[in-house]
Design a protein around this motif. Structure first.
Motif, PDB file in Angstrom:
ATOM      1  N   UNK A  18      -8.346   5.547 -15.835  1.00  0.00           N
ATOM      2  CA  UNK A  18      -8.694   6.968 -15.736  1.00  0.00           C
ATOM      3  C   UNK A  18      -7.768   7.643 -14.740  1.00  0.00           C
ATOM      4  N   UNK A  19      -7.410   8.875 -15.042  1.00  0.00           N
ATOM      5  CA  UNK A  19      -6.432   9.582 -14.217  1.00  0.00           C
ATOM      6  C   UNK A  19      -6.890   9.705 -12.759  1.00  0.00           C
ATOM      7  N   UNK A  20      -8.153  10.100 -12.556  1.00  0.00           N
ATOM      8  CA  UNK A  20      -8.652  10.335 -11.200  1.00  0.00           C
ATOM      9  C   UNK A  20      -8.609   9.069 -10.351  1.00  0.00           C
ATOM     10  N   UNK A  21      -9.053   7.944 -10.918  1.00  0.00           N
ATOM     11  CA  UNK A  21      -9.055   6.703 -10.146  1.00  0.00           C
ATOM     12  C   UNK A  21      -7.639   6.154  -9.982  1.00  0.00           C
ATOM     13  N   UNK A  22      -6.770   6.400 -10.965  1.00  0.00           N
ATOM     14  CA  UNK A  22      -5.368   5.990 -10.820  1.00  0.00           C
ATOM     15  C   UNK A  22      -4.709   6.749  -9.670  1.00  0.00           C
ATOM     16  N   UNK A  23      -5.016   8.028  -9.549  1.00  0.00           N
ATOM     17  CA  UNK A  23      -4.501   8.828  -8.436  1.00  0.00           C
ATOM     18  C   UNK A  23      -4.980   8.263  -7.102  1.00  0.00           C
ATOM     19  N   UNK A  24      -6.256   7.908  -7.014  1.00  0.00           N
ATOM     20  CA  UNK A  24      -6.800   7.355  -5.779  1.00  0.00           C
ATOM     21  C   UNK A  24      -6.138   6.024  -5.425  1.00  0.00           C
ATOM     22  N   UNK A  25      -5.965   5.160  -6.422  1.00  0.00           N
ATOM     23  CA  UNK A  25      -5.345   3.861  -6.189  1.00  0.00           C
ATOM     24  C   UNK A  25      -3.933   4.027  -5.640  1.00  0.00           C
ATOM     25  N   UNK A  26      -3.175   4.927  -6.242  1.00  0.00           N
ATOM     26  CA  UNK A  26      -1.796   5.145  -5.801  1.00  0.00           C
ATOM     27  C   UNK A  26      -1.745   5.861  -4.461  1.00  0.00           C
ATOM     28  N   UNK A  27      -2.713   6.730  -4.211  1.00  0.00           N
ATOM     29  CA  UNK A  27      -2.762   7.424  -2.923  1.00  0.00           C
ATOM     30  C   UNK A  27      -2.972   6.424  -1.782  1.00  0.00           C
ATOM     31  N   UNK A  28      -3.831   5.446  -1.998  1.00  0.00           N
ATOM     32  CA  UNK A  28      -4.061   4.425  -0.971  1.00  0.00           C
ATOM     33  C   UNK A  28      -2.778   3.630  -0.724  1.00  0.00           C
ATOM     34  N   UNK A  29      -2.112   3.225  -1.807  1.00  0.00           N
ATOM     35  CA  UNK A  29      -0.856   2.505  -1.662  1.00  0.00           C
ATOM     36  C   UNK A  29       0.190   3.335  -0.931  1.00  0.00           C
ATOM     37  N   UNK A  30       0.254   4.628  -1.239  1.00  0.00           N
ATOM     38  CA  UNK A  30       1.212   5.516  -0.597  1.00  0.00           C
ATOM     39  C   UNK A  30       0.904   5.683   0.887  1.00  0.00           C
ATOM     40  N   UNK A  31      -0.371   5.808   1.232  1.00  0.00           N
ATOM     41  CA  UNK A  31      -0.767   5.964   2.634  1.00  0.00           C
ATOM     42  C   UNK A  31      -0.364   4.746   3.447  1.00  0.00           C
ATOM     43  N   UNK A  32      -0.525   3.559   2.875  1.00  0.00           N
ATOM     44  CA  UNK A  32      -0.118   2.329   3.569  1.00  0.00           C
ATOM     45  C   UNK A  32       1.378   2.362   3.877  1.00  0.00           C
ATOM     46  N   UNK A  33       2.169   2.783   2.903  1.00  0.00           N
ATOM     47  CA  UNK A  33       3.625   2.858   3.092  1.00  0.00           C
ATOM     48  C   UNK A  33       3.976   3.903   4.153  1.00  0.00           C
ATOM     49  N   UNK A  34       3.343   5.066   4.087  1.00  0.00           N
ATOM     50  CA  UNK A  34       3.630   6.130   5.046  1.00  0.00           C
ATOM     51  C   UNK A  34       3.227   5.737   6.466  1.00  0.00           C
ATOM     52  N   UNK A  35       2.090   5.078   6.623  1.00  0.00           N
ATOM     53  CA  UNK A  35       1.647   4.666   7.950  1.00  0.00           C
ATOM     54  C   UNK A  35       2.585   3.628   8.561  1.00  0.00           C
ATOM     55  N   UNK A  36       3.056   2.714   7.722  1.00  0.00           N
ATOM     56  CA  UNK A  36       4.016   1.718   8.214  1.00  0.00           C
ATOM     57  C   UNK A  36       5.320   2.396   8.616  1.00  0.00           C
ATOM     58  N   UNK A  37       5.755   3.363   7.812  1.00  0.00           N
ATOM     59  CA  UNK A  37       6.962   4.102   8.141  1.00  0.00           C
ATOM     60  C   UNK A  37       6.812   4.881   9.431  1.00  0.00           C
ATOM     61  N   UNK A  38       5.656   5.504   9.611  1.00  0.00           N
ATOM     62  CA  UNK A  38       5.358   6.257  10.827  1.00  0.00           C
ATOM     63  C   UNK A  38       5.386   5.346  12.054  1.00  0.00           C
ATOM     64  N   UNK A  39       4.707   4.215  11.977  1.00  0.00           N
ATOM     65  CA  UNK A  39       4.625   3.302  13.115  1.00  0.00           C
ATOM     66  C   UNK A  39       6.012   2.790  13.515  1.00  0.00           C
ATOM     67  N   UNK A  40       6.818   2.397  12.516  1.00  0.00           N
ATOM     68  CA  UNK A  40       8.150   1.861  12.822  1.00  0.00           C
ATOM     69  C   UNK A  40       9.069   2.947  13.376  1.00  0.00           C
TER      70      UNK A  40
END
Length: 203
Positions: free
Chosen positions: A133-155
């Motif tokens: 489903x589009x809505x849950x796919x967006x949420x799944x990818x948003x979580x993955x994106x947040x993990x990447x952004x937080x790691x980028x921010x910390x480094x």
């Protein structure tokens, strides 16, 4: 005996992702081919560059999240590890055709090393049906994106000795609009793909 074995295999088989369902049976040869193909896709996406400072906007996140969603957690993470090894070994696979281990220690290193985690998390959600489903796919990818952004921010904060707030403004804030667009585009692919696969199976 065969009946018992088949039942056991069905019970413990990982849930389908879109590509594993479309290409079933997903044997070793097909798995390796997909890993190589999607690592190349990520390398190609890295060449889409919008220079906006020390950390440019690229198409990599789109490829990472889509890879996780299509290949699942394990193959998605393995693909990103392969991509990092390819780039670190000297292939011009990082943004702008860059390569080498030193690039992993630069301003974008935090994002890069988080790619396997981002793909794994997105893939784990997809394996549990979030990609249908589009809505849950967006949420799944948003979580993955947040993990990447937080790691980028910390480094970036650690590397440049800046406060998290300054690092957020430089290394995260400008990426949010582009990431939203990339997530929406990638998420739209998944339910459409499942619908086409279901339609094909019904014929």
């Amino acid at each position: 005996m065969n009946s018992t074995a088949n039942s056991y295999a069905r019970s413990y088989a990982p849930p389908d992702t879109l590509l594993s369902a479309a290409l079933a049976p997903l044997d070793w040869t097909r798995s390796v081919s997909l890993v190589v193909a999607f690592s190349l896709l990520t390398a190609l996406a890295a060449q889409i560059v919008i220079p906006v400072g020390p950390v440019p906007i690229t198409g990599q996140t789109f490829a990472v999240l889509l890879t996780g969603a299509l290949l699942g957690s394990r193959l998605g993470a393995i693909t990103m590890i392969v991509y990092l090894i390819e780039g670190a070994s000297g292939l011009p696979f990082f943004y702008g055709g860059l390569s080498g281990v030193g690039h992993l220690l630069g301003p974008t290193g935090g994002y890069l090393v988080a790619f396997p985690a981002g793909a794994f998390i997105t893939g784990a959600f997809a394996e549990n049906g979030w990609d249908k489903r589009f809505a849950t796919a967006v949420l799944a990818m948003a979580v993955g994106s947040i993990v990447i952004l937080l790691a980028g921010l910390a480094w970036f904060s650690l590397l440049t000795h800046t406060s998290p707030l300054v690092a957020f403004q430089v290394s995260v804030l400008k990426f949010i609009p582009g990431d939203v667009i990339k997530i929406l585009l990638a998420a739209a692919v998944l339910p459409t793909g499942w619908a086409l696969l279901k339609r094909k199976a019904s014929h």
